[in-house]
Design an enzyme around this catalytic site. Sequence first.
Site, PDB file in Angstrom:
ATOM      1  N   HIS A  61      13.117 -45.665 -14.455  1.00 42.65           N
ATOM      2  CA  HIS A  61      14.552 -45.594 -14.148  1.00 42.65           C
ATOM      3  C   HIS A  61      15.158 -44.237 -14.492  1.00 42.65           C
ATOM      4  CE1 HIS A  61      14.923 -49.868 -13.147  1.00 42.65           C
ATOM      5  NE2 HIS A  61      14.135 -50.111 -14.178  1.00 42.65           N
ATOM      6  N   SER A 129      10.016 -52.299 -11.426  1.00 43.65           N
ATOM      7  CA  SER A 129      11.329 -52.841 -11.775  1.00 43.65           C
ATOM      8  C   SER A 129      12.323 -52.465 -10.683  1.00 43.65           C
ATOM      9  CB  SER A 129      11.794 -52.299 -13.131  1.00 43.65           C
ATOM     10  OG  SER A 129      13.121 -52.696 -13.404  1.00 43.65           O
ATOM     11  N   HIS A 148      17.255 -48.632  -6.499  1.00 33.53           N
ATOM     12  CA  HIS A 148      15.986 -47.902  -6.533  1.00 33.53           C
ATOM     13  C   HIS A 148      14.920 -48.806  -7.129  1.00 33.53           C
ATOM     14  CE1 HIS A 148      17.681 -46.990 -10.598  1.00 33.53           C
ATOM     15  NE2 HIS A 148      16.429 -47.219 -10.969  1.00 33.53           N
TER      16      HIS A 148
END
Length: 635
Positions: A61, A129, A148
């Site tokens: 992330h 994720s 994303h």
Amino acid sequence: MAADAPGDRMEEPLPDRAVPIYVAGFLALYDSGDSGELALDPDTVRAALPPDNPLPINVDHRAGCEVGRVLAVVDDPRGPFFVGLIACVQLERVLETAASAAIFERRGPPLSREERLLYLITNYLPSVSLATKRLGGEAHPDRTLFAHVALCAIGRRLGTIVTYDTGLDAAIAPFRHLSPASREGARRLAAEAELALSGRTWAPGVEALTHTLLSTAVNNMMLRDRWSLVAERRRQAGIAGHTYLQASEKFKMWGAEPVSAPARGYKNGAPESTDIPPGSIAAAPQGDRCPIVRQRGVALSPVLPPMNPVPTSGTPAPAPPGDGSYLWIPASHYNQLVAGHAAPQPQPHSAFGFPAAAGSVAYGPHGAGLSQHYPPHVAHQYPGVLFSGPSPLEAQIAALVGAIAADRQAGGQPAAGDPGVRGSGKRRRYEAGPSESYCDQDEPDADYPYYPGEARGAPRGVDSRRAARHSPGTNETITALMGAVTSLQQELAHMRARTSAPYGMYTPVAHYRPQVGEPEPTTTHPALCPPEAVYRPPPHSAPYGPPQGPASHAPTPPYAPAACPPGPPPPPCPSTQTRAPLPTEPAFPPAATGSQPEASNAEAGALVNASSAAHVDVDTARAADLFVSQMMGAR
């Protein structure tokens, strides 16, 4: 730091061309039981597909660590399934330069560069994720819901293990539960999107990638049973036949060194399985050397017959492995030995409740002879710990242990110290027989091994109740209480050993032979009587006199009753009403952000992060500490 040896790093020159790596997997599972903002239902996914904007692929992330692009997302009956492309030469360089060449030592031809990269990225970032926008109370999902996709160590959503491969079809093939329509749709959409990219690559920077990969390792280094969790997520996703999660002994590839093993694995329970040559222990890998071996009813040594029964066949048990200088026993039996060693041996009790002296006889009828070594008859010297039967503290501990064991059995978990029940169905690599092949291509649905060498098992469906029952942190307090109870039992055994009269806390009594008409002597001990108190014999207990005749030796002067010296009063027993509150730990300041922030404050509040990091619960044993303090203070 000293420079690395020439053979410690990969010797091949690093090319400037990136190897295209395809990644595929489920972004979520509809029937997994995800709760809160992590839950995705079919209606929400259908409203969000196809996304309006291209979805980037980054690492953990981090917005500045984009390494690829999502090519396709399809709505499968089991959940949203995606296919992506990773093309980042800097990511490949960081992984290759950090990895040691000893990892890939193996028999046979060496691995290609593409295969080494697949092994590294699959083992380092096995999960994915999905970041979604946070919806308000009245907001509805639209095609901007997906933000994303991040590569991570363990995702918070169940079943989000991905596969990496250099071919598009090879990356999708391991998902055996993917519907044919979803498989064909993902393949078609991914091929069209790849043509539109026309060979694009991503270069976020070596420093940014190094910092992010190190942060990923630090945040997940304390994750409990990481590979067991990966195995469970892999089975939930229905992955079979994927080979790039394989690794083996001493962090090397399978088959790196020849290992002489017996005909059958020693955990299969065969009597001949423990007959290992002495030299094989030194040649065994470091991860397999363990001083304690857990088996299922196999006799390891005839020294302890109650705990290690001899086989019923009548043949003597084979000698344990090693040079004979140490003993191999199960861990549960070792704990029983440690706890039982401190327990005092029971003393023989007389009819009056105190230990009978060796070689002495009680007073018989009038005129009977006396022993030459008869101690004074003072029954009140001996405390209650000498009488048979458990004390109130022991009864409370036994009741607590029984309640915890019953709760664990009702919850489907193995009881403490039970080596015969396994929490999962996985098998180690040395349990597989010689006839079992790890690369059997004739069985497409077989569960192939992966790091750290788990053999294939029977396919199992998704069980949300079992996953919820074995979720991290469920029984941490019970485990801490079990440890506290075990410590209390051991401490109680030590206390009983120290306070066992007449050898522990009482001074030896001189041999005394009372004469006719003499009062019965009494002795006191400062540790047993309160201040200003003297114990005297009851008036009705007059001792029998010895037979008339000359004494064999001069009588010892009788003991005079002595009062105990006054001492400080005992401290008041703490109670829950008067107990001082536990000190409150100061709150820690937030950690400083690194050079690569995950996102800005506005973006972080608007996205749902679905990756997980290891959490250190410092308050896990606090309930157990309170229990121990209350039990110790009430004694």
